[in-house]
Design a protein around this motif. Structure first.
Motif, mmCIF file in Angstrom:
data_model
loop_
_atom_site.group_PDB
_atom_site.id
_atom_site.type_symbol
_atom_site.label_atom_id
_atom_site.label_comp_id
_atom_site.label_asym_id
_atom_site.label_seq_id
_atom_site.Cartn_x
_atom_site.Cartn_y
_atom_site.Cartn_z
ATOM 1 N N GLY A 235 0.819 -1.210 0.000
ATOM 2 C CA GLY A 235 0.000 0.000 0.000
ATOM 3 C C GLY A 235 0.849 1.254 0.000
ATOM 4 O O GLY A 235 2.072 1.200 0.141
ATOM 5 N N ARG A 236 0.196 2.370 -0.155
ATOM 6 C CA ARG A 236 0.892 3.650 -0.152
ATOM 7 C C ARG A 236 1.397 3.963 1.251
ATOM 8 O O ARG A 236 0.691 3.730 2.236
ATOM 9 C CB ARG A 236 -0.050 4.760 -0.624
ATOM 10 C CG ARG A 236 -0.588 4.534 -2.027
ATOM 11 C CD ARG A 236 -1.742 5.478 -2.348
ATOM 12 N NE ARG A 236 -2.308 5.165 -3.653
ATOM 13 C CZ ARG A 236 -3.427 5.708 -4.127
ATOM 14 N NH1 ARG A 236 -4.102 6.559 -3.393
ATOM 15 N NH2 ARG A 236 -3.869 5.392 -5.327
ATOM 16 N N LEU A 237 2.588 4.487 1.334
ATOM 17 C CA LEU A 237 3.160 4.839 2.636
ATOM 18 C C LEU A 237 2.668 6.228 3.029
ATOM 19 O O LEU A 237 3.363 7.227 2.894
ATOM 20 C CB LEU A 237 4.689 4.772 2.574
ATOM 21 C CG LEU A 237 5.282 3.426 2.117
ATOM 22 C CD1 LEU A 237 6.796 3.425 2.258
ATOM 23 C CD2 LEU A 237 4.674 2.253 2.884
ATOM 24 N N ILE A 238 1.435 6.249 3.514
ATOM 25 C CA ILE A 238 0.788 7.478 3.961
ATOM 26 C C ILE A 238 0.179 7.217 5.334
ATOM 27 O O ILE A 238 0.022 6.066 5.756
ATOM 28 C CB ILE A 238 -0.307 7.938 2.969
ATOM 29 C CG1 ILE A 238 -1.336 6.818 2.737
ATOM 30 C CG2 ILE A 238 0.315 8.372 1.649
ATOM 31 C CD1 ILE A 238 -2.487 7.206 1.824
ATOM 32 N N ILE B 99 5.626 -3.197 0.725
ATOM 33 C CA ILE B 99 5.677 -2.859 -0.704
ATOM 34 C C ILE B 99 4.856 -1.593 -0.916
ATOM 35 O O ILE B 99 3.671 -1.555 -0.601
ATOM 36 C CB ILE B 99 5.117 -4.001 -1.573
ATOM 37 C CG1 ILE B 99 6.013 -5.232 -1.452
ATOM 38 C CG2 ILE B 99 4.998 -3.560 -3.017
ATOM 39 C CD1 ILE B 99 5.514 -6.430 -2.237
ATOM 40 N N GLY B 100 5.511 -0.568 -1.413
ATOM 41 C CA GLY B 100 4.826 0.691 -1.645
ATOM 42 C C GLY B 100 5.762 1.854 -1.417
ATOM 43 O O GLY B 100 6.883 1.687 -0.922
ATOM 44 N N ASP B 101 5.296 3.022 -1.762
ATOM 45 C CA ASP B 101 6.080 4.233 -1.589
ATOM 46 C C ASP B 101 5.146 5.348 -1.149
ATOM 47 O O ASP B 101 3.927 5.226 -1.263
ATOM 48 C CB ASP B 101 6.780 4.604 -2.906
ATOM 49 C CG ASP B 101 8.015 5.463 -2.685
ATOM 50 O OD1 ASP B 101 8.265 5.851 -1.531
ATOM 51 O OD2 ASP B 101 8.721 5.746 -3.668
ATOM 52 N N GLY B 102 5.708 6.420 -0.631
ATOM 53 C CA GLY B 102 4.861 7.518 -0.192
ATOM 54 C C GLY B 102 5.612 8.515 0.643
ATOM 55 O O GLY B 102 6.790 8.332 0.958
#
Length: 368
Positions: free
Chosen positions: A208-211, A234-237
């Motif tokens: 998921g999004r790192l938010i 897994i993800g970026d943000g």
């Protein structure tokens, strides 16, 4: 022949769950030869038109992303899409003579549909429902709540992707009629390994999004001290560096794998043991469905999609690192649960498909 305009500012490789849902639904709709569909969406670089199926054409509008932060659409991105999509769709409408519009996200796409003066249906996805996301709190309070009331009231049908999201939407208008059509999953793309060896440490995974809304701070805190468990994200943000700092301070065995393309996700899920969704709010998580399809037990918070948990995992309180730790510890102390609940997950996933979801949408299309 029904001619349908679909609006969604997300479509792979842009965006997340809503874009992927549209991708899979279009694949299913390609089998309905009495439907002719045009999707107006966003491009990562330049304007282009692609006929992805015989009866499905995708119009990619250049919103200036330039391959940056593909997983996340800023307010500016959404505004640029809205402006371009309205004028482009207005011209397209004159040529195509659409019967109706299917808008993914009430805002902005439902608003665009209303301005186009087409009959329309709205698929609520999460962030478009007032007070779902702190990111839009003030806009929700002063504008979006009243606008959503009007958009939904004038829609031919309003669809939520989970029971929880429907209940949140009803806080805007308790008399609004809303139907629930959940997401599906491709059980051939997402499937368990034929032979999987169980080893220590136990591998937990989340995508998921790192938010802030995804609640990863609580998950990292929960795993601290569990020596027999490691975590892959897994993800970026925008809070990636903050999470890395917390993980270092808590001495957590964690790997930040960054953003992966959707077709890479299955291989990571197959090698994991447990899937964790610590979100503070969700509609219906595609990630959970994909993890279930790969045969993983689930730990998730009490949010949208919890109806998927039936003897295949644990539901914990939102924002509680303590309850997350208790659930994780159950798997550490009772590893047989990983296999038992994982098997249950796969069996449940096999009953949830995009074909079934598309049939439910088709029933609605036939009423318009």
């Amino acid at each position: 022949m029904k001619r349908i305009l679909i609006l969604n500012y997300e479509f792979p490789p842009l965006g997340g769950g809503a874009g992927n849902a549209t991708h899979y639904l279009l694949r299913e709709f390609s089998g309905y030869h009495d439907l002719e569909i045009d999707l107006v969406t966003s491009s990562v670089d330049e304007f282009k038109i692609e006929k992805i199926y015989k009866n499905v054409t995708v119009h990619f509008l250049n919103i200036g992303k330039k391959n940056k932060r593909l997983h996340y659409q800023t307010l500016k991105d959404i505004l640029v899409y809205s402006f371009k999509a309205y004028f482009y769709s207005k011209k397209l409408k004159k040529r195509k003579n659409f019967d109706f519009c299917h808008a993914f996200f009430g805002i902005p796409c439902g608003y665009i549909a209303m301005k186009l003066e087409l009959p329309y249906i709205i698929s609520l996805r999460g962030s478009d429902v007032p007070f779902y996301s702190k990111r839009f709190y003030f806009l929700d309070k002063i504008l979006f709540k009243r606008l959503s009331f009007k958009l939904w009231k004038n829609a031919k049908k309003v669809i939520a992707n989970s029971e929880d999201l429907m209940l949140l939407a009803l806080e805007v208008n308790k008399n609004q009629k809303i139907v629930v059509i959940g997401n599906g999953v491709d059980t051939q793309e997402f499937k368990p390994l034929e032979k999987k060896l169980f080893t220590r440490p136990i591998k937990a995974i989340s995508t998921g999004r790192l938010i802030e809304r995804k609640g990863y701070e609580f998950l990292i805190e929960a795993i601290s001290g569990l020596q027999e468990m490691e975590l892959e994200l897994i993800g970026d943000g925008r809070i990636k560096d903050k999470l890395k700092k917390i993980a270092k301070e808590k001495n957590v065995n964690i790997k930040f794998l960054g953003k992966k393309s959707h077709d890479q996700i299955a291989s990571y899920l197959q090698r994991a043991d447990i899937f964790v969704l610590p979100s503070l709010n969700e509609g219906m998580s595609n990630s959970i469905l994909e993890a279930m399809s790969c045969g993983l037990p689930i730990i998730m918070t009490d949010t949208g999609g919890k109806e998927l948990i039936k003897n295949n995992g644990f539901i914990v309180k939102k924002g509680s690192a303590e309850e997350l730790k208790l659930a994780l510890t159950r798997f550490v102390n009772e590893p047989r649960l990983i296999l038992e609940m994982g098997k249950n997950s796969r069996e449940l996933a096999e009953k949830i498909s995009w074909k079934i979801a598309s049939r439910e949408y088709r029933k609605i299309y036939d009423l318009i």
